[in-house]
Design a protein around this motif. Structure first.
Motif, PDB file in Angstrom:
ATOM      1  N   ILE A 110      42.441  62.510  45.795  1.00  0.00           N
ATOM      2  CA  ILE A 110      41.668  61.880  46.949  1.00  0.00           C
ATOM      3  C   ILE A 110      41.726  60.416  46.777  1.00  0.00           C
ATOM      4  O   ILE A 110      41.237  59.920  45.974  1.00  0.00           O
ATOM      5  N   LYS A 111      42.781  59.717  47.392  1.00  0.00           N
ATOM      6  CA  LYS A 111      42.992  58.205  47.227  1.00  0.00           C
ATOM      7  C   LYS A 111      41.763  57.181  47.521  1.00  0.00           C
ATOM      8  O   LYS A 111      41.765  56.521  46.457  1.00  0.00           O
ATOM      9  N   ASP A 112      41.020  57.738  48.331  1.00  0.00           N
ATOM     10  CA  ASP A 112      39.785  56.701  48.497  1.00  0.00           C
ATOM     11  C   ASP A 112      38.511  57.488  47.891  1.00  0.00           C
ATOM     12  O   ASP A 112      37.327  57.207  48.212  1.00  0.00           O
ATOM     13  N   ALA A 113      38.574  58.031  46.867  1.00  0.00           N
ATOM     14  CA  ALA A 113      37.481  58.825  46.341  1.00  0.00           C
ATOM     15  C   ALA A 113      36.378  57.732  45.779  1.00  0.00           C
ATOM     16  O   ALA A 113      35.200  58.110  45.894  1.00  0.00           O
ATOM     17  N   VAL A 114      36.827  56.830  45.058  1.00  0.00           N
ATOM     18  CA  VAL A 114      36.194  55.867  44.422  1.00  0.00           C
ATOM     19  C   VAL A 114      34.709  55.281  45.876  1.00  0.00           C
ATOM     20  O   VAL A 114      33.636  54.946  45.364  1.00  0.00           O
ATOM     21  N   ILE A 115      35.328  55.098  46.811  1.00  0.00           N
ATOM     22  CA  ILE A 115      34.340  54.891  48.045  1.00  0.00           C
ATOM     23  C   ILE A 115      33.738  55.856  48.692  1.00  0.00           C
ATOM     24  O   ILE A 115      32.603  55.930  49.177  1.00  0.00           O
ATOM     25  N   ARG A 116      34.238  56.921  48.825  1.00  0.00           N
ATOM     26  CA  ARG A 116      33.974  58.295  49.304  1.00  0.00           C
ATOM     27  C   ARG A 116      32.991  58.933  48.465  1.00  0.00           C
ATOM     28  O   ARG A 116      31.779  59.270  49.320  1.00  0.00           O
ATOM     29  N   LEU A 117      32.901  58.973  47.327  1.00  0.00           N
ATOM     30  CA  LEU A 117      31.882  59.777  46.364  1.00  0.00           C
ATOM     31  C   LEU A 117      30.307  59.069  46.754  1.00  0.00           C
ATOM     32  O   LEU A 117      29.455  59.997  47.252  1.00  0.00           O
ATOM     33  N   PRO A 118      30.126  57.978  46.470  1.00  0.00           N
ATOM     34  CA  PRO A 118      28.584  57.627  46.849  1.00  0.00           C
ATOM     35  C   PRO A 118      28.226  57.798  48.205  1.00  0.00           C
ATOM     36  O   PRO A 118      27.173  58.388  48.458  1.00  0.00           O
ATOM     37  N   LYS A 119      29.060  57.669  49.245  1.00  0.00           N
ATOM     38  CA  LYS A 119      28.653  57.784  50.732  1.00  0.00           C
ATOM     39  C   LYS A 119      28.355  59.337  51.086  1.00  0.00           C
ATOM     40  O   LYS A 119      27.435  59.609  51.628  1.00  0.00           O
ATOM     41  N   ILE A 120      29.220  60.154  50.297  1.00  0.00           N
ATOM     42  CA  ILE A 120      28.983  61.718  50.540  1.00  0.00           C
ATOM     43  C   ILE A 120      27.691  62.053  49.827  1.00  0.00           C
ATOM     44  O   ILE A 120      26.946  62.866  50.596  1.00  0.00           O
ATOM     45  N   ALA A 121      27.563  61.481  48.500  1.00  0.00           N
ATOM     46  CA  ALA A 121      26.397  61.994  47.813  1.00  0.00           C
ATOM     47  C   ALA A 121      25.084  61.658  48.556  1.00  0.00           C
ATOM     48  O   ALA A 121      24.195  62.075  48.390  1.00  0.00           O
ATOM     49  N   ILE A 122      25.039  60.198  49.080  1.00  0.00           N
ATOM     50  CA  ILE A 122      23.891  59.833  49.841  1.00  0.00           C
ATOM     51  C   ILE A 122      23.621  60.796  51.219  1.00  0.00           C
ATOM     52  O   ILE A 122      22.411  61.158  51.270  1.00  0.00           O
ATOM     53  N   ALA A 123      24.748  61.085  51.755  1.00  0.00           N
ATOM     54  CA  ALA A 123      24.482  62.193  53.098  1.00  0.00           C
ATOM     55  C   ALA A 123      24.166  63.504  52.272  1.00  0.00           C
ATOM     56  O   ALA A 123      23.251  64.222  53.092  1.00  0.00           O
ATOM     57  N   TYR A 124      24.622  63.834  51.430  1.00  0.00           N
ATOM     58  CA  TYR A 124      24.253  65.213  50.857  1.00  0.00           C
ATOM     59  C   TYR A 124      22.643  65.177  50.497  1.00  0.00           C
ATOM     60  O   TYR A 124      21.845  65.827  50.774  1.00  0.00           O
ATOM     61  N   GLU A 125      22.293  64.324  49.592  1.00  0.00           N
ATOM     62  CA  GLU A 125      20.877  64.138  49.111  1.00  0.00           C
ATOM     63  C   GLU A 125      19.877  64.104  50.402  1.00  0.00           C
ATOM     64  O   GLU A 125      18.900  64.736  50.170  1.00  0.00           O
ATOM     65  N   ALA A 126      20.489  63.205  51.270  1.00  0.00           N
ATOM     66  CA  ALA A 126      19.649  63.044  52.613  1.00  0.00           C
ATOM     67  C   ALA A 126      19.373  64.499  53.163  1.00  0.00           C
ATOM     68  O   ALA A 126      18.340  64.865  53.829  1.00  0.00           O
ATOM     69  N   ALA A 127      20.507  65.239  53.267  1.00  0.00           N
ATOM     70  CA  ALA A 127      20.317  66.347  53.982  1.00  0.00           C
ATOM     71  C   ALA A 127      19.688  67.483  53.101  1.00  0.00           C
ATOM     72  O   ALA A 127      18.653  68.275  53.753  1.00  0.00           O
ATOM     73  N   GLU A 128      19.798  67.604  51.840  1.00  0.00           N
ATOM     74  CA  GLU A 128      18.917  68.469  50.907  1.00  0.00           C
ATOM     75  C   GLU A 128      17.267  68.033  51.270  1.00  0.00           C
ATOM     76  O   GLU A 128      16.454  69.078  51.155  1.00  0.00           O
ATOM     77  N   ALA A 129      16.919  66.479  51.429  1.00  0.00           N
ATOM     78  CA  ALA A 129      15.768  66.274  51.499  1.00  0.00           C
ATOM     79  C   ALA A 129      15.188  66.658  52.798  1.00  0.00           C
ATOM     80  O   ALA A 129      14.091  67.017  53.073  1.00  0.00           O
ATOM     81  N   ARG A 130      15.914  66.548  53.987  1.00  0.00           N
ATOM     82  CA  ARG A 130      15.533  67.109  55.215  1.00  0.00           C
ATOM     83  C   ARG A 130      15.227  68.608  55.202  1.00  0.00           C
ATOM     84  O   ARG A 130      14.327  69.259  55.762  1.00  0.00           O
ATOM     85  N   ARG A 131      16.238  69.348  54.496  1.00  0.00           N
ATOM     86  CA  ARG A 131      16.045  70.731  54.568  1.00  0.00           C
ATOM     87  C   ARG A 131      14.623  71.111  53.817  1.00  0.00           C
ATOM     88  O   ARG A 131      14.020  72.107  54.326  1.00  0.00           O
ATOM     89  N   LEU A 132      14.380  70.523  52.774  1.00  0.00           N
ATOM     90  CA  LEU A 132      12.930  70.686  51.998  1.00  0.00           C
ATOM     91  C   LEU A 132      11.872  70.276  52.702  1.00  0.00           C
ATOM     92  O   LEU A 132      10.918  71.041  52.863  1.00  0.00           O
ATOM     93  N   ALA A 133      11.946  69.178  53.540  1.00  0.00           N
ATOM     94  CA  ALA A 133      10.698  68.973  54.457  1.00  0.00           C
ATOM     95  C   ALA A 133      10.794  69.815  55.388  1.00  0.00           C
ATOM     96  O   ALA A 133       9.305  70.030  55.910  1.00  0.00           O
ATOM     97  N   ALA A 134      11.604  70.173  56.162  1.00  0.00           N
ATOM     98  CA  ALA A 134      11.520  71.117  57.230  1.00  0.00           C
ATOM     99  C   ALA A 134      11.215  72.476  56.736  1.00  0.00           C
ATOM    100  O   ALA A 134      10.375  73.224  57.554  1.00  0.00           O
ATOM    101  N   ILE A 135      11.661  72.935  55.538  1.00  0.00           N
ATOM    102  CA  ILE A 135      11.258  74.243  55.222  1.00  0.00           C
ATOM    103  C   ILE A 135       9.617  74.055  54.878  1.00  0.00           C
ATOM    104  O   ILE A 135       8.887  75.116  55.408  1.00  0.00           O
ATOM    105  N   GLU A 136       9.095  72.993  54.494  1.00  0.00           N
ATOM    106  CA  GLU A 136       7.809  72.935  54.344  1.00  0.00           C
ATOM    107  C   GLU A 136       6.763  73.223  55.700  1.00  0.00           C
ATOM    108  O   GLU A 136       5.858  73.742  55.730  1.00  0.00           O
TER     109      GLU A 136
END
Length: 345
Positions: free
Chosen positions: A277-303
């Motif tokens: 992936i040509k732009d992986a060095v830029i994409r990785l942090p952005k995707i990881a932020i979105a993933y962790e935010a989604a996981e945090a939303r999921r856990l909060a909504a489960i509560e």
């Protein structure tokens, strides 16, 4: 008979692999892969709208709890297609009050003048099979195309890249969780509305996280196998062992297998079909932020969802577990663990 979509995709991939197997020159291979990609994309474009209309019609006129499995998609995706047909595009960011199924699906579909072809479920399944086949050929062609381009670029070595950004994931998770809790705290839902909304938020966040995990690991493995980047766990929001696990999965190794020596990794990764992936060095942090935010939303909504489940199961509502399971769209064992954890421990 229900289509085996995994088998269909595998067949399409094998066909593309076979068509390109004897093309050794990377430039010729790239040209051949581009031809397959373009033909598959043309098929996808021709089928997309009809597939969407038929699935929406089936979901509204002939809904059953497991209908989405006939089309090889998730329940929430089928619902989005139906809501799109009724109301226009559904905003994925609307986590607090997403459009729900109409009380009378058939009446709403007729009001929106959505056609109801005879044997619509069978027709939708047939066109979905053609769509998934074309999409699998498109994906397989892209993989070969990327491999050919990367082989020309890398010539067996590693690309030098700057260190990727290291986000503050604790803050990302805290902010995402707080947003969900605050949205629900200021809502005016009654207990049943609260349960339905929270269950929908869980589903959406879970689906987002699943999609983002695939993207995150793809960027992670591209950097890990093909570039000079190190310390990727800081940018991916996971541990060192988490990075190694992702790399093992990408190479098809067992959980206890050692990774190949670093000098051999580019060639081994190419042979295993790991994408560059040509732009992986830029994409990785952005995707990881979105993933962790989604996981945090999921856990909060489960509560919130679990608290609503317990409230509706208790007096004065006394909802049976079967009804709670149906509303949240989860197996009854999930409800059992929520309302009676001691019985399931």
């Amino acid at each position: 008979m229900t289509i085996d979509y995994d088998q269909l995709r595998e067949k399409a991939k094998d066909e593309v692999d076979s068509e390109l197997a004897d093309v050794q020159d990377p430039f010729e291979r790239r040209a051949a892969a581009e031809g397959i990609r373009d033909r598959a994309y043309g098929d996808l474009t021709a089928l997309k709208e009809k597939r969407k209309r038929l699935i929406a019609s089936a979901a509204l006129y002939e809904y059953t709890p497991q209908l989405h499995e006939r089309f090889g998609i998730k329940r929430l995706q089928m619902k989005r297609l139906a809501m799109d047909a009724l109301h226009g595009l559904v905003d994925r960011e609307d986590t607090i009050n997403p459009p729900g199924w109409p009380a009378d699906r058939v009446k709403a579909a007729r009001r929106a003048r959505i056609a109801h072809p005879r044997n619509v479920v069978v027709l939708a399944e047939e066109i979905t099979g053609r769509y998934e086949y074309a999409e699998a050929r498109h994906v397989a062609a892209l993989a070969h195309l990327e491999a050919a381009q990367e082989a020309v670029r890398l010539a067996g070595g590693r690309i030098r890249v700057p260190a990727p950004v290291r986000p503050d994931f604790d803050t990302v998770r805290e902010q995402a969780r707080d947003k969900v809790l605050k949205e629900y705290a200021k809502s005016s839902f009654d207990s049943e509305e609260l349960l339905r909304a929270a269950a929908e938020t869980v589903d959406r966040a879970e689906e987002d996280a699943e999609d983002l995990l695939v993207e995150r690991d793809a960027a992670l493995n591209s950097l890990g196998f093909y570039t000079t980047a190190t310390g990727l766990y800081y940018s991916a929001g996971i541990s060192r062992e988490g990075v190694i696990r992702a790399q093992r999965r990408a190479l098809g190794l067992s959980r206890t297998a050692k990774l190949p020596p670093r000098a051999e990794q580019p060639a081994v990764a190419r042979a295993a079909g790991v994408a560059f992936i040509k732009d992986a060095v830029i994409r990785l942090p952005k995707i990881a932020i979105a993933y962790e935010a989604a996981e945090a939303r999921r856990l909060a909504a489960i509560e919130i969802r679990d608290a609503a489940v317990r409230t509706l199961h208790a007096a004065p509502y006394a909802w049976p577990r079967s009804r709670l399971s149906e509303v949240i769209g989860r197996d009854h064992k999930i409800v059992d663990r929520i309302v009676a954890p001691d019985e399931t421990s």
